[in-house]
Design an enzyme around this catalytic site. Structure first.
Site, PDB file in Angstrom:
ATOM      1  N   GLY A   9      40.598  55.616  45.584  1.00 33.59           N
ATOM      2  CA  GLY A   9      39.723  54.794  45.653  1.00 33.59           C
ATOM      3  C   GLY A   9      38.982  54.845  47.167  1.00 33.59           C
ATOM      4  O   GLY A   9      38.636  53.381  47.478  1.00 33.59           O
ATOM      5  N   ARG A  12      34.534  53.856  48.788  1.00 37.65           N
ATOM      6  CA  ARG A  12      33.672  52.572  49.170  1.00 37.65           C
ATOM      7  C   ARG A  12      34.896  51.522  49.554  1.00 37.65           C
ATOM      8  O   ARG A  12      36.143  51.553  49.269  1.00 37.65           O
ATOM      9  CB  ARG A  12      32.794  52.158  48.011  1.00 37.65           C
ATOM     10  CG  ARG A  12      33.480  51.762  46.725  1.00 37.65           C
ATOM     11  CD  ARG A  12      32.372  51.688  45.627  1.00 37.65           C
ATOM     12  NE  ARG A  12      32.940  51.518  44.209  1.00 37.65           N
ATOM     13  CZ  ARG A  12      33.195  50.204  43.825  1.00 37.65           C
ATOM     14  NH1 ARG A  12      33.153  49.190  44.718  1.00 37.65           N
ATOM     15  NH2 ARG A  12      33.801  50.144  42.669  1.00 37.65           N
ATOM     16  N   ASP A  60      40.553  60.050  37.876  1.00 38.13           N
ATOM     17  CA  ASP A  60      40.933  58.571  37.351  1.00 38.13           C
ATOM     18  C   ASP A  60      42.451  58.181  37.686  1.00 38.13           C
ATOM     19  O   ASP A  60      43.123  58.886  36.839  1.00 38.13           O
ATOM     20  CB  ASP A  60      40.416  58.412  35.785  1.00 38.13           C
ATOM     21  CG  ASP A  60      41.102  57.044  35.450  1.00 38.13           C
ATOM     22  OD1 ASP A  60      41.504  56.330  35.758  1.00 38.13           O
ATOM     23  OD2 ASP A  60      40.425  56.543  34.167  1.00 38.13           O
ATOM     24  N   ASN A  87      45.364  52.382  47.053  1.00 44.48           N
ATOM     25  CA  ASN A  87      44.320  51.416  47.396  1.00 44.48           C
ATOM     26  C   ASN A  87      43.313  51.116  46.260  1.00 44.48           C
ATOM     27  O   ASN A  87      42.853  49.894  45.908  1.00 44.48           O
ATOM     28  CB  ASN A  87      43.264  51.874  48.370  1.00 44.48           C
ATOM     29  CG  ASN A  87      42.089  51.042  48.774  1.00 44.48           C
ATOM     30  OD1 ASN A  87      41.979  50.020  49.221  1.00 44.48           O
ATOM     31  ND2 ASN A  87      40.918  51.651  48.198  1.00 44.48           N
ATOM     32  N   SER A 139      47.639  41.935  47.557  1.00 44.52           N
ATOM     33  CA  SER A 139      46.648  40.777  47.812  1.00 44.52           C
ATOM     34  C   SER A 139      47.489  39.504  48.076  1.00 44.52           C
ATOM     35  O   SER A 139      48.541  39.387  47.471  1.00 44.52           O
ATOM     36  CB  SER A 139      45.814  40.742  46.439  1.00 44.52           C
ATOM     37  OG  SER A 139      45.111  39.697  46.430  1.00 44.52           O
ATOM     38  N   TYR A 152      45.323  39.928  37.423  1.00 42.18           N
ATOM     39  CA  TYR A 152      45.287  40.821  38.803  1.00 42.18           C
ATOM     40  C   TYR A 152      46.354  40.029  39.637  1.00 42.18           C
ATOM     41  O   TYR A 152      46.902  40.888  40.107  1.00 42.18           O
ATOM     42  CB  TYR A 152      43.827  40.086  39.312  1.00 42.18           C
ATOM     43  CG  TYR A 152      43.727  40.705  40.855  1.00 42.18           C
ATOM     44  CD1 TYR A 152      43.098  41.973  40.902  1.00 42.18           C
ATOM     45  CD2 TYR A 152      43.899  39.937  41.869  1.00 42.18           C
ATOM     46  CE1 TYR A 152      43.006  42.410  42.137  1.00 42.18           C
ATOM     47  CE2 TYR A 152      43.741  40.377  43.171  1.00 42.18           C
ATOM     48  CZ  TYR A 152      43.191  41.862  43.245  1.00 42.18           C
ATOM     49  OH  TYR A 152      43.079  42.085  44.611  1.00 42.18           O
ATOM     50  N   LYS A 156      49.540  42.517  41.057  1.00 41.35           N
ATOM     51  CA  LYS A 156      49.747  42.838  42.571  1.00 41.35           C
ATOM     52  C   LYS A 156      51.048  42.074  42.916  1.00 41.35           C
ATOM     53  O   LYS A 156      51.697  42.571  43.945  1.00 41.35           O
ATOM     54  CB  LYS A 156      48.480  41.753  43.529  1.00 41.35           C
ATOM     55  CG  LYS A 156      47.243  42.303  43.226  1.00 41.35           C
ATOM     56  CD  LYS A 156      47.126  43.692  43.736  1.00 41.35           C
ATOM     57  CE  LYS A 156      45.623  44.259  43.693  1.00 41.35           C
ATOM     58  NZ  LYS A 156      45.555  45.521  44.332  1.00 41.35           N
ATOM     59  N   ILE A 185      38.270  39.634  51.831  1.00 40.07           N
ATOM     60  CA  ILE A 185      37.785  41.023  52.527  1.00 40.07           C
ATOM     61  C   ILE A 185      36.443  41.004  52.079  1.00 40.07           C
ATOM     62  O   ILE A 185      36.251  41.181  50.832  1.00 40.07           O
ATOM     63  CB  ILE A 185      38.743  42.120  52.664  1.00 40.07           C
ATOM     64  CG1 ILE A 185      40.167  41.838  52.771  1.00 40.07           C
ATOM     65  CG2 ILE A 185      38.092  43.280  53.388  1.00 40.07           C
ATOM     66  CD1 ILE A 185      40.534  41.596  54.194  1.00 40.07           C
TER      67      ILE A 185
HETATM   68  P1  NAP Z   1      35.838  47.699  46.062  1.00 40.17           P
HETATM   69  O1  NAP Z   1      35.125  48.034  46.967  1.00 40.17           O
HETATM   70  O2  NAP Z   1      35.713  47.251  44.689  1.00 40.17           O
HETATM   71  O3  NAP Z   1      36.597  49.309  45.684  1.00 40.17           O
HETATM   72  C1  NAP Z   1      37.657  49.612  44.584  1.00 40.17           C
HETATM   73  C2  NAP Z   1      37.932  50.774  44.729  1.00 40.17           C
HETATM   74  O4  NAP Z   1      39.127  51.281  43.509  1.00 40.17           O
HETATM   75  C3  NAP Z   1      36.582  51.864  44.291  1.00 40.17           C
HETATM   76  O5  NAP Z   1      36.666  52.988  45.236  1.00 40.17           O
HETATM   77  C4  NAP Z   1      36.956  52.420  43.188  1.00 40.17           C
HETATM   78  O6  NAP Z   1      36.479  53.797  42.805  1.00 40.17           O
HETATM   79  C5  NAP Z   1      38.438  52.465  43.043  1.00 40.17           C
HETATM   80  N1  NAP Z   1      38.954  52.533  41.641  1.00 40.17           N
HETATM   81  C6  NAP Z   1      38.957  51.492  40.436  1.00 40.17           C
HETATM   82  N2  NAP Z   1      39.332  52.097  39.540  1.00 40.17           N
HETATM   83  C7  NAP Z   1      39.911  53.345  39.907  1.00 40.17           C
HETATM   84  C8  NAP Z   1      40.338  54.367  38.942  1.00 40.17           C
HETATM   85  N3  NAP Z   1      40.600  54.124  37.672  1.00 40.17           N
HETATM   86  N4  NAP Z   1      40.618  55.697  39.439  1.00 40.17           N
HETATM   87  C9  NAP Z   1      40.239  55.674  40.906  1.00 40.17           C
HETATM   88  N5  NAP Z   1      39.638  55.003  41.684  1.00 40.17           N
HETATM   89  C10 NAP Z   1      39.699  53.667  41.196  1.00 40.17           C
HETATM   90  O7  NAP Z   1      37.115  46.952  46.124  1.00 40.17           O
HETATM   91  P2  NAP Z   1      38.136  46.598  47.652  1.00 40.17           P
HETATM   92  O8  NAP Z   1      37.767  45.370  48.050  1.00 40.17           O
HETATM   93  O9  NAP Z   1      37.823  47.779  48.623  1.00 40.17           O
HETATM   94  O10 NAP Z   1      39.383  46.870  46.909  1.00 40.17           O
HETATM   95  C11 NAP Z   1      40.650  47.956  47.517  1.00 40.17           C
HETATM   96  C12 NAP Z   1      41.942  47.282  47.327  1.00 40.17           C
HETATM   97  O11 NAP Z   1      42.153  46.310  48.003  1.00 40.17           O
HETATM   98  C13 NAP Z   1      42.133  47.015  46.006  1.00 40.17           C
HETATM   99  O12 NAP Z   1      43.410  47.386  45.290  1.00 40.17           O
HETATM  100  C14 NAP Z   1      41.949  45.453  45.810  1.00 40.17           C
HETATM  101  O13 NAP Z   1      42.847  44.716  44.764  1.00 40.17           O
HETATM  102  C15 NAP Z   1      42.271  45.186  47.220  1.00 40.17           C
HETATM  103  N6  NAP Z   1      42.140  43.748  47.745  1.00 40.17           N
HETATM  104  C16 NAP Z   1      40.738  43.447  47.941  1.00 40.17           C
HETATM  105  C17 NAP Z   1      40.535  42.284  48.589  1.00 40.17           C
HETATM  106  C18 NAP Z   1      39.116  41.883  48.720  1.00 40.17           C
HETATM  107  O14 NAP Z   1      38.907  40.512  48.893  1.00 40.17           O
HETATM  108  N7  NAP Z   1      38.206  42.653  48.637  1.00 40.17           N
HETATM  109  C19 NAP Z   1      41.820  41.244  48.845  1.00 40.17           C
HETATM  110  C20 NAP Z   1      42.935  41.855  48.575  1.00 40.17           C
HETATM  111  C21 NAP Z   1      43.092  43.027  47.855  1.00 40.17           C
HETATM  112  P3  NAP Z   1      35.244  54.366  42.217  1.00 40.17           P
HETATM  113  O15 NAP Z   1      34.159  53.355  42.752  1.00 40.17           O
HETATM  114  O16 NAP Z   1      34.892  55.717  42.728  1.00 40.17           O
HETATM  115  O17 NAP Z   1      35.332  54.222  40.796  1.00 40.17           O
END
Ligand code: NAP
Length: 244
Positions: A9, A12, A60, A87, A139, A152, A156, A185
């Protein structure tokens, strides 16, 4: 020798910032993406134009054959796999009583089962080389639970359990398994929150701001470094003090 890292992932958000940082630190980076085709290509071009060593792979991660193909491609292209950063993830806000079987399954498949597939595939290469590190992005909600995000939070929390148990199992093979538990984040994952909800989350964060993807990436870079060779099975908070 250059280290090779697979980041799931990575087109982005946190994954992208992590890919940029590891590439800048002269790692070979396999950028996995699924739906974000344009963002992945744009990232690839911007990094290769700087002379950095990256490859793209569309997969995927909830599908084992696609994961196996990705890991085989990385091995063949770069000759080895030193690091895996799990990630990729999804979030969803919905009352527990309204969750459908599909909501539940999609959440668990993406946030947990995909980690099982990716980690198994890289460990088959890391165990014989008696070296490697995997980092799971969990998380704070896996630590303390979030209302309307039970599936979720559960995924986690399981991921944290997986991290601790696997760290014990593969420690004798000199493989470190750790978890980062980010707080709030600034990424697309925050889009569903309205301004009022965001203000409350900021208030609950002692540092009174959200974190950046770059701050999570910096923690991953440390955990991936030789300086972290004696750290395994840990959950490292990058959360502004939200969970202490
Ligand atoms: P994001 O911007 O929504 O990015 C999510 C990423 O996951 C995207 O690159 C997406 O890829 C990928 N993804 C989802 N389903 C997938 C699949 N089936 N196969 C391959 N890739 C997949 O969110 P983010 O905040 O960067 O999240 C990254 C990680 O951090 C996640 O595990 C999230 O739970 C964790 N996290 C985030 C926060 C926060 O506040 N943002 C807090 C705690 C933990 P595509 O777009 O290419 O499909």
């Amino acid at each position: 020798m250059k280290k090779t890292v697979i980041i799931t992932g990575a087109a982005r958000g946190i994954g992208r910032a992590t890919a940029e940082l590891f590439a800048a630190h002269h790692c070979n980076v396999l950028i996995n993406y699924h739906r974000s085709v344009d963002a992945a290509q744009q990232l690839y071009h911007s990094l290769t134009e700087q002379g950095l060593s990256v490859e793209l792979f569309k997969a995927d991660v909830t599908r084992r054959p696609e994961v196996e193909a990705m890991v085989a491609f990385c091995q063949q292209r770069f000759g080895q796999i030193d690091l895996l950063i799990n990630n990729a993830g999804i979030a969803q806000s919905r009352l527990f009583i309204d969750l459908t079987d599909e909501d539940w399954q999609t959440m668990i498949n993406t946030n947990l089962t995909a980690v099982f597939y990716c980690t198994q595939a890289v460990l088959r290469r890391m165990i014989p080389q008696k070296k490697g590190k995997t980092i799971n992005i969990a998380s704070i909600w896996g630590q303390v639970g979030a209302s309307c995000e039970v599936h979720y939070s559960a995924a986690k929390a399981w991921l944290i359990g997986l991290t601790k148990a696997l760290a014990k199992e593969v420690g004798p093979s000199n493989i470190q398994v750790n978890c980062i538990a980010p707080g709030i984040i600034e990424t697309a994952m925050l889009t569903p929150y309205n301004a009022e909800e965001k203000a409350v989350l900021k208030e609950q964060t002692p540092l009174e701001r959200f974190g950046t993807p770059e701050e999570v990436a910096a923690c991953a870079l440390f955990l991936a470094s030789d300086a972290a060779d004696f750290i395994t099975g840990q959950v490292i908070g990058v959360n502004g003090g939200f969970v202490v």
